[in-house]
Motif scaffolding. Structure first.
Motif, PDB file in Angstrom:
ATOM      1  N   LEU A  96      -9.268   0.258 -32.731  1.00 53.89           N
ATOM      2  CA  LEU A  96      -9.653  -1.143 -32.858  1.00 53.89           C
ATOM      3  C   LEU A  96     -10.944  -1.147 -33.665  1.00 53.89           C
ATOM      4  O   LEU A  96     -11.989  -0.705 -33.184  1.00 53.89           O
ATOM      5  CB  LEU A  96      -9.884  -1.798 -31.499  1.00 53.89           C
ATOM      6  CG  LEU A  96      -8.681  -1.903 -30.569  1.00 53.89           C
ATOM      7  CD1 LEU A  96      -9.088  -2.590 -29.270  1.00 53.89           C
ATOM      8  CD2 LEU A  96      -7.554  -2.649 -31.232  1.00 53.89           C
ATOM      9  N   ILE A  97     -10.859  -1.623 -34.880  1.00 54.13           N
ATOM     10  CA  ILE A  97     -11.972  -1.539 -35.822  1.00 54.13           C
ATOM     11  C   ILE A  97     -12.562  -2.927 -36.013  1.00 54.13           C
ATOM     12  O   ILE A  97     -11.853  -3.848 -36.403  1.00 54.13           O
ATOM     13  CB  ILE A  97     -11.481  -0.967 -37.168  1.00 54.13           C
ATOM     14  CG1 ILE A  97     -10.793   0.385 -36.943  1.00 54.13           C
ATOM     15  CG2 ILE A  97     -12.625  -0.856 -38.155  1.00 54.13           C
ATOM     16  CD1 ILE A  97      -9.966   0.860 -38.125  1.00 54.13           C
ATOM     17  N   LYS A  98     -13.865  -3.081 -35.742  1.00 50.84           N
ATOM     18  CA  LYS A  98     -14.547  -4.367 -35.922  1.00 50.84           C
ATOM     19  C   LYS A  98     -15.291  -4.361 -37.250  1.00 50.84           C
ATOM     20  O   LYS A  98     -16.120  -3.487 -37.492  1.00 50.84           O
ATOM     21  CB  LYS A  98     -15.527  -4.655 -34.775  1.00 50.84           C
ATOM     22  CG  LYS A  98     -14.860  -5.265 -33.553  1.00 50.84           C
ATOM     23  CD  LYS A  98     -14.065  -4.295 -32.751  1.00 50.84           C
ATOM     24  CE  LYS A  98     -14.964  -3.417 -31.934  1.00 50.84           C
ATOM     25  NZ  LYS A  98     -14.350  -2.395 -31.174  1.00 50.84           N
ATOM     26  N   THR A  99     -14.951  -5.340 -38.099  1.00 51.30           N
ATOM     27  CA  THR A  99     -15.506  -5.380 -39.439  1.00 51.30           C
ATOM     28  C   THR A  99     -15.618  -6.813 -39.941  1.00 51.30           C
ATOM     29  O   THR A  99     -15.147  -7.740 -39.281  1.00 51.30           O
ATOM     30  CB  THR A  99     -14.635  -4.546 -40.410  1.00 51.30           C
ATOM     31  OG1 THR A  99     -15.300  -4.435 -41.661  1.00 51.30           O
ATOM     32  CG2 THR A  99     -13.267  -5.157 -40.603  1.00 51.30           C
ATOM     33  N   LYS A 100     -16.228  -6.968 -41.099  1.00 46.07           N
ATOM     34  CA  LYS A 100     -16.259  -8.268 -41.758  1.00 46.07           C
ATOM     35  C   LYS A 100     -14.893  -8.508 -42.397  1.00 46.07           C
ATOM     36  O   LYS A 100     -14.288  -7.588 -42.943  1.00 46.07           O
ATOM     37  CB  LYS A 100     -17.339  -8.290 -42.847  1.00 46.07           C
ATOM     38  CG  LYS A 100     -18.747  -8.200 -42.310  1.00 46.07           C
ATOM     39  CD  LYS A 100     -19.723  -7.884 -43.411  1.00 46.07           C
ATOM     40  CE  LYS A 100     -20.275  -9.139 -44.011  1.00 46.07           C
ATOM     41  NZ  LYS A 100     -21.362  -8.842 -44.976  1.00 46.07           N
ATOM     42  N   THR A 101     -14.440  -9.726 -42.333  1.00 45.21           N
ATOM     43  CA  THR A 101     -13.159 -10.067 -42.932  1.00 45.21           C
ATOM     44  C   THR A 101     -13.158  -9.740 -44.424  1.00 45.21           C
ATOM     45  O   THR A 101     -12.144  -9.304 -44.970  1.00 45.21           O
ATOM     46  CB  THR A 101     -12.832 -11.551 -42.684  1.00 45.21           C
ATOM     47  OG1 THR A 101     -12.819 -11.757 -41.257  1.00 45.21           O
ATOM     48  CG2 THR A 101     -11.499 -11.954 -43.262  1.00 45.21           C
ATOM     49  N   SER A 128      -4.836  -6.863 -39.413  1.00 40.73           N
ATOM     50  CA  SER A 128      -6.064  -7.420 -38.851  1.00 40.73           C
ATOM     51  C   SER A 128      -5.829  -8.802 -38.283  1.00 40.73           C
ATOM     52  O   SER A 128      -4.895  -9.502 -38.678  1.00 40.73           O
ATOM     53  CB  SER A 128      -7.166  -7.480 -39.917  1.00 40.73           C
ATOM     54  OG  SER A 128      -6.834  -8.434 -40.900  1.00 40.73           O
ATOM     55  N   LEU A 129      -6.701  -9.169 -37.367  1.00 44.50           N
ATOM     56  CA  LEU A 129      -6.741 -10.514 -36.795  1.00 44.50           C
ATOM     57  C   LEU A 129      -8.171 -11.017 -36.908  1.00 44.50           C
ATOM     58  O   LEU A 129      -9.117 -10.284 -36.582  1.00 44.50           O
ATOM     59  CB  LEU A 129      -6.328 -10.497 -35.325  1.00 44.50           C
ATOM     60  CG  LEU A 129      -4.901 -10.051 -35.020  1.00 44.50           C
ATOM     61  CD1 LEU A 129      -4.695  -9.912 -33.511  1.00 44.50           C
ATOM     62  CD2 LEU A 129      -3.898 -11.019 -35.605  1.00 44.50           C
ATOM     63  N   PRO A 130      -8.351 -12.255 -37.348  1.00 44.92           N
ATOM     64  CA  PRO A 130      -9.715 -12.787 -37.437  1.00 44.92           C
ATOM     65  C   PRO A 130     -10.276 -13.072 -36.043  1.00 44.92           C
ATOM     66  O   PRO A 130      -9.538 -13.449 -35.137  1.00 44.92           O
ATOM     67  CB  PRO A 130      -9.543 -14.078 -38.238  1.00 44.92           C
ATOM     68  CG  PRO A 130      -8.120 -14.479 -38.023  1.00 44.92           C
ATOM     69  CD  PRO A 130      -7.351 -13.206 -37.816  1.00 44.92           C
ATOM     70  N   MET A 131     -11.585 -12.862 -35.891  1.00 47.89           N
ATOM     71  CA  MET A 131     -12.263 -13.204 -34.630  1.00 47.89           C
ATOM     72  C   MET A 131     -12.544 -14.697 -34.640  1.00 47.89           C
ATOM     73  O   MET A 131     -13.157 -15.204 -35.577  1.00 47.89           O
ATOM     74  CB  MET A 131     -13.585 -12.451 -34.506  1.00 47.89           C
ATOM     75  CG  MET A 131     -13.455 -10.995 -34.258  1.00 47.89           C
ATOM     76  SD  MET A 131     -15.117 -10.307 -34.000  1.00 47.89           S
ATOM     77  CE  MET A 131     -14.791  -8.590 -34.312  1.00 47.89           C
ATOM     78  N   ASP A 132     -12.101 -15.380 -33.601  1.00 46.67           N
ATOM     79  CA  ASP A 132     -12.314 -16.811 -33.530  1.00 46.67           C
ATOM     80  C   ASP A 132     -13.719 -17.133 -33.022  1.00 46.67           C
ATOM     81  O   ASP A 132     -14.413 -17.953 -33.597  1.00 46.67           O
ATOM     82  CB  ASP A 132     -11.261 -17.452 -32.618  1.00 46.67           C
ATOM     83  CG  ASP A 132     -11.362 -18.955 -32.588  1.00 46.67           C
ATOM     84  OD1 ASP A 132     -11.638 -19.556 -33.646  1.00 46.67           O
ATOM     85  OD2 ASP A 132     -11.178 -19.531 -31.508  1.00 46.67           O
ATOM     86  N   GLN A 133     -14.139 -16.492 -31.968  1.00 51.33           N
ATOM     87  CA  GLN A 133     -15.455 -16.720 -31.377  1.00 51.33           C
ATOM     88  C   GLN A 133     -16.039 -15.384 -30.935  1.00 51.33           C
ATOM     89  O   GLN A 133     -15.335 -14.398 -30.822  1.00 51.33           O
ATOM     90  CB  GLN A 133     -15.362 -17.659 -30.163  1.00 51.33           C
ATOM     91  CG  GLN A 133     -14.903 -19.062 -30.501  1.00 51.33           C
ATOM     92  CD  GLN A 133     -15.892 -19.793 -31.382  1.00 51.33           C
ATOM     93  OE1 GLN A 133     -17.096 -19.711 -31.171  1.00 51.33           O
ATOM     94  NE2 GLN A 133     -15.390 -20.485 -32.385  1.00 51.33           N
ATOM     95  N   GLY A 134     -17.330 -15.384 -30.620  1.00 51.89           N
ATOM     96  CA  GLY A 134     -17.967 -14.178 -30.130  1.00 51.89           C
ATOM     97  C   GLY A 134     -19.417 -14.443 -29.788  1.00 51.89           C
ATOM     98  O   GLY A 134     -19.995 -15.453 -30.209  1.00 51.89           O
TER      99      GLY A 134
END
Length: 158
Positions: free
Chosen positions: A109-114, A137-143
Motif C-alpha cells: 500500500l503506497i501513499k503518494t501524490k496523485t 490507485s485510488l484517490p484519498m478523499d479525506q485525511g
C-alpha cells in the motif's frame, strides 16, 4: 469595394470571429486539467484545507516479501512516495492464460501524490518480476491534515 470584401468573407470560408472562438475553445479544453490543478493547489494553500484527490494510495502485489521490500525501499529512495505498508500473505485468485490460478502474494500500500502515480506505475513495471504487475490507485478523499502535510514533506526533493 475593398471595404465590402474585408467585412464579408469569401463564400466557403468561415468568418475570422468563428476561427477565434474555435481557437479559444480548443485552448481552454486542452489547458483545463492544468488550470484546475493549479486553482485547487492555490485554494488549498490559501485556506489550509485538503483538496480531495491530491494524494492517492497505490496497490501493488509482489510474489514474495524480499521483492516487496526491495521495491518499497527503491520507491522511497526515489521520493516517488512517502510511505509504504507491506501486508503479508494475501491470497490471490486470478485468470492467467485462460486458467484460474491461486497464489500467496505480498501487498504493498503506497501513499503518494496523485501527480506521481503515473511515474510510480512506470517505475514499478520496470522493476517488477511479473509480466503484468498489478498496479492501480485510488484517490484519498479525506485525511488528517497533519498526516497529509507529513506525506507532502516526505516526498520533497532534497
Amino acid at each position: 469595394m475593398d471595404r465590402l470584401g474585408s467585412r464579408c468573407p469569401l463564400p466557403g470560408y468561415p468568418r475570422p470571429s468563428v476561427l477565434v472562438c474555435l481557437l479559444i475553445l480548443t485552448a481552454s479544453f486542452l489547458t483545463y486539467p492544468m488550470l484546475r490543478t493549479l486553482s485547487l493547489q492555490l485554494h488549498s494553500a490559501v485556506t489550509g484545507s485538503y483538496v480531495s484527490g491530491t494524494y492517492s494510495i497505490v496497490f501493488v502485489n509482489c510474489p514474495n516479501e524480499q521483492i516487496a521490500r526491495d521495491i518499497a525501499r527503491a520507491i522511497l529512495d526515489k521520493k516517488l512516495a512517502a510511505s509504504v505498508n507491506i501486508l503479508p500473505k494475501a491470497s490471490s485468485l486470478y485468470f492467467w492464460n485462460g486458467e484460474i490460478e491461486e497464489a500467496t502474494e505480498i501487498l504493498l500500500l503506497i501513499k503518494t501524490k496523485t501527480s506521481k502515480v503515473r511515474m510510480l506505475s512506470s517505475y514499478v513495471r520496470l522493476v517488477h518480476p511479473f509480466e503484468i504487475p498489478e498496479v492501480f490507485s485510488l484517490p484519498m478523499d479525506q485525511g488528517d491534515v497533519h498526516y497529509l502535510k507529513w506525506l507532502e514533506e516526505g516526498m520533497e526533493e532534497d
